[in-house]
Motif scaffolding. Structure first.
Motif, mmCIF file in Angstrom:
data_model
loop_
_atom_site.group_PDB
_atom_site.id
_atom_site.type_symbol
_atom_site.label_atom_id
_atom_site.label_comp_id
_atom_site.label_asym_id
_atom_site.label_seq_id
_atom_site.Cartn_x
_atom_site.Cartn_y
_atom_site.Cartn_z
ATOM 1 N N SER A 33 10.206 14.608 -4.603
ATOM 2 C CA SER A 33 11.280 14.239 -3.683
ATOM 3 C C SER A 33 10.786 13.257 -2.631
ATOM 4 O O SER A 33 11.415 12.220 -2.377
ATOM 5 N N VAL A 34 9.638 13.555 -2.023
ATOM 6 C CA VAL A 34 9.104 12.684 -0.974
ATOM 7 C C VAL A 34 8.722 11.316 -1.540
ATOM 8 O O VAL A 34 8.990 10.269 -0.928
ATOM 9 N N ALA A 35 8.089 11.298 -2.720
ATOM 10 C CA ALA A 35 7.684 10.024 -3.323
ATOM 11 C C ALA A 35 8.889 9.148 -3.608
ATOM 12 O O ALA A 35 8.870 7.926 -3.352
ATOM 13 N N LEU A 42 0.835 -1.202 0.000
ATOM 14 C CA LEU A 42 0.000 0.000 0.000
ATOM 15 C C LEU A 42 0.870 1.253 0.000
ATOM 16 O O LEU A 42 0.553 2.247 -0.663
ATOM 17 N N ALA A 43 1.993 1.200 0.700
ATOM 18 C CA ALA A 43 2.921 2.337 0.705
ATOM 19 C C ALA A 43 3.450 2.589 -0.701
ATOM 20 O O ALA A 43 3.526 3.741 -1.158
ATOM 21 N N GLU A 44 3.800 1.506 -1.413
ATOM 22 C CA GLU A 44 4.333 1.661 -2.764
ATOM 23 C C GLU A 44 3.286 2.251 -3.705
ATOM 24 O O GLU A 44 3.594 3.160 -4.495
ATOM 25 N N ARG A 45 2.063 1.746 -3.638
ATOM 26 C CA ARG A 45 1.008 2.264 -4.517
ATOM 27 C C ARG A 45 0.726 3.745 -4.229
ATOM 28 O O ARG A 45 0.555 4.551 -5.149
ATOM 29 N N ALA A 89 12.165 4.497 -2.195
ATOM 30 C CA ALA A 89 13.484 3.985 -1.819
ATOM 31 C C ALA A 89 13.411 3.181 -0.522
ATOM 32 O O ALA A 89 14.046 2.122 -0.386
ATOM 33 N N VAL A 90 12.630 3.678 0.445
ATOM 34 C CA VAL A 90 12.468 2.966 1.714
ATOM 35 C C VAL A 90 11.815 1.603 1.478
ATOM 36 O O VAL A 90 12.240 0.582 2.050
ATOM 37 N N VAL A 91 10.778 1.582 0.629
ATOM 38 C CA VAL A 91 10.091 0.324 0.327
ATOM 39 C C VAL A 91 11.071 -0.669 -0.299
ATOM 40 O O VAL A 91 11.135 -1.859 0.091
ATOM 41 N N CYS A 92 11.854 -0.213 -1.285
ATOM 42 C CA CYS A 92 12.829 -1.100 -1.928
ATOM 43 C C CYS A 92 13.890 -1.572 -0.935
ATOM 44 O O CYS A 92 14.325 -2.735 -0.976
ATOM 45 N N ALA A 103 16.831 0.920 -4.577
ATOM 46 C CA ALA A 103 16.677 1.843 -3.453
ATOM 47 C C ALA A 103 17.712 2.961 -3.535
ATOM 48 O O ALA A 103 17.404 4.132 -3.281
ATOM 49 N N ARG A 104 18.960 2.605 -3.914
ATOM 50 C CA ARG A 104 20.012 3.622 -4.026
ATOM 51 C C ARG A 104 19.665 4.652 -5.102
ATOM 52 O O ARG A 104 19.841 5.859 -4.902
ATOM 53 N N THR A 105 19.167 4.187 -6.233
ATOM 54 C CA THR A 105 18.802 5.099 -7.321
ATOM 55 C C THR A 105 17.689 6.048 -6.895
ATOM 56 O O THR A 105 17.751 7.258 -7.111
ATOM 57 N N LEU A 106 16.653 5.486 -6.269
ATOM 58 C CA LEU A 106 15.509 6.299 -5.848
ATOM 59 C C LEU A 106 15.899 7.285 -4.742
ATOM 60 O O LEU A 106 15.468 8.446 -4.748
#
Length: 499
Positions: free
Chosen positions: A220-222, A198-201, A227-230, A239-242
């Motif tokens: 920026s926040v998205a 749900l966080a990712e969506r 990144a946190v989800v990954c 995650a590093r890229t995001l």
């Protein structure tokens, strides 16, 4: 975690909202230019709460633009009305929410959280959905950051509390900019309690809406949340890229609080993926952001302190100028203006104690002859000598003034119930001038004497002066170098407790 899109249409002026849009789009020079145009104007006809909301929200804009002294000044002015009563308006809630954000920014975290919670309480009672949504976004976003900054085992309940506030905000918001801000913060809360899908969506939808409107803050926040989800799923390369994108966007919009948080998360991901170069770069960005925040605050506080110093200096100069205007430059005594300014307080103080005010009016005899015979420089020296003699024969709390030319006034302070004090002081002055050695000042020129009129009574300065002037006239007529009293002591007996 502050987004700050429009609060309540009609309460926050449109130009102010445009400044915020420019900030969130990363267009900082344009935001600064527009802010300069609007900051000095408060919309006419607004009530005190709306005015307070405008001022404090402008303080937030100034803070984000790095203009710390102005931010503190606007916040202080907008905060003034909060202490007068318990507010219940939407504008009051907005003011409190903005103050909470500023308190968080300067490191007063306990007070910030208390203020943000209070803003939500007031907003709930005010009955304005978008105001409540904004206050909930500020509180929820701040709790998200607290959870992310704290120990991992203490984070889930804080994230869950934030999730509740943000979900409530999503249920009442109408403004689309605020909806994006709530969605971004909500998605981070969801990730914090383990609801990754749900966080990712939610974060992906925030990204989509933010890209459509060029909302770099939302982008920026998205990216941060994705990144946190990954990271939680173990996809560290993505995650590093995001996270890197999140940091870049935070830098672009000059949001130091986002940059600090996001760069630390990027460093963590780089460390996990085995990228020491990326980790070091991210940590340098975090340290630089922290240093920038501290330096900006210190510089701003330094400027504010300097402004305060200059203000104190200006006040002292104004007081000095006022004192100079009330002081006779030749003798150093109070002048006529100084006497007229100080006399009412002295007379009132004397009367409040049931005492009798005395005024002693001193006129130099034959002073024109002194000037003609010895010159004006010697005449000025003689006036200075007389001023010194007056000071010597009077007490510290007596008011001694040069009225005009060769005329002096002494207004006695609290003289108790001594009904002879006025004439006694006058006689001491007369004798001191008469017995003074004038040879050093005037040589062989005829030495000056003084004629003195004395008056007493519970009267105003002009009444006392008029009475003393009558007595002085008699002293002149009766030969000079003498003291005359007006009215007589017998006529004043009932005023000082006599028979």
């Amino acid at each position: 975690m502050e987004h700050g899109d429009p609060l309540v249409a009609g309460q926050i002026p449109r130009p102010d909202r445009e400044v915020r849009v420019l900030l969130n789009a990363g267009r900082l020079p344009e935001a600064n230019t527009l802010f300069d145009e609007v900051v000095a104007r408060v919309p006419p006809g607004v009530d005190r709460w709306d005015r307070s909301a405008v001022l404090v929200n402008r303080a937030v804009l100034a803070w984000r633009l790095g203009r710390i002294p102005l931010a503190l000044e606007l916040a202080a002015e907008g905060w003034t009305d909060l202490g007068s009563e318990r507010p219940q308006s939407p504008a009051a809630a907005q003011t409190m929410g903005a103050l909470g954000y500023l308190l968080e920014g300067i490191g007063n975290r306990r007070a910030a959280l208390d203020m943000l919670r209070l803003s939500v309480q007031v907003a709930r009672g005010a009955g304005h959905p978008d105001t409540l949504a904004h206050c909930l976004q500020r509180l929820g976003g701040t709790l998200n950051f607290r959870a992310a900054d704290g120990p991992a085992d203490a984070a889930p309940p804080i994230f869950d509390e934030a999730r509740g506030y943000l979900q409530e905000g999503l249920g009442c918001v109408n403004d689309e900019g605020m909806r994006r801000a709530l969605m971004g913060a909500y998605s981070r809360s969801l990730a914090g309690i383990g609801e990754l899908e749900l966080a990712e969506r939610t974060a992906a939808r925030t990204m989509e809406l933010s890209e459509e409107t060029n909302d770099r803050w939302g982008i920026s926040v998205a990216n941060w949340v994705l990144a946190v989800v990954c990271r939680e799923r173990g996809d560290l390369v993505t995650a590093r890229t995001l996270a890197s994108r999140a940091v870049t966007e935070a830098e672009r919009i000059n949001d130091t609080s986002l940059l600090l948080r996001f760069s630390l998360d990027l460093a963590d991901v780089c460390a996990r993926v085995g990228d020491p170069v990326g980790e070091a770069a991210a940590l340098r960005r975090s340290v630089a952001a922290g240093r920038t925040a501290v330096d900006t605050l210190q510089e701003g506080l330094g400027q504010a302190l300097e402004q305060r110093r200059l203000a104190v200096q200006a006040r002292r100069a104004a007081v000095a100028a006022q004192e100079a205007a009330s002081r006779d430059p030749l003798t150093g005594l109070a002048n006529r203006l100084g006497l007229e300014r100080a006399a009412p307080d002295l007379l009132e103080s004397t009367a409040s104690k049931g005492r009798l005010p005395w005024l002693v009016l001193v006129d130099v005899d034959w002073f024109k002859g002194v000037n003609d015979a010895a010159g004006h420089a010697a005449g000025d020296a003689a006036l200075r000598e007389i001023a010194q003699l007056l000071r010597r024969e009077c007490r510290a709390d007596d008011l001694v003034a040069r009225w005009a030319g060769d005329e002096f006034v002494v207004l006695l302070g609290d003289a108790g119930n001594d009904r002879d004090i006025g004439p006694a002081v006058a006689e001491r002055i007369r004798a001191a001038v008469d017995g003074h050695d004038w040879s050093m000042v005037l040589g062989a020129t005829r030495r000056p004497t003084v004629s003195i009129g004395v008056a007493a009574g519970p009267a105003k300065l002009d009444q006392l002066f008029a009475a003393a002037d009558m007595a002085l006239y008699r002293a002149k007529r009766q030969g000079r170098n003498r003291v005359e009293v007006e009215p007589s002591i017998n006529e004043l007996g009932d005023l000082v407790g006599g028979g």
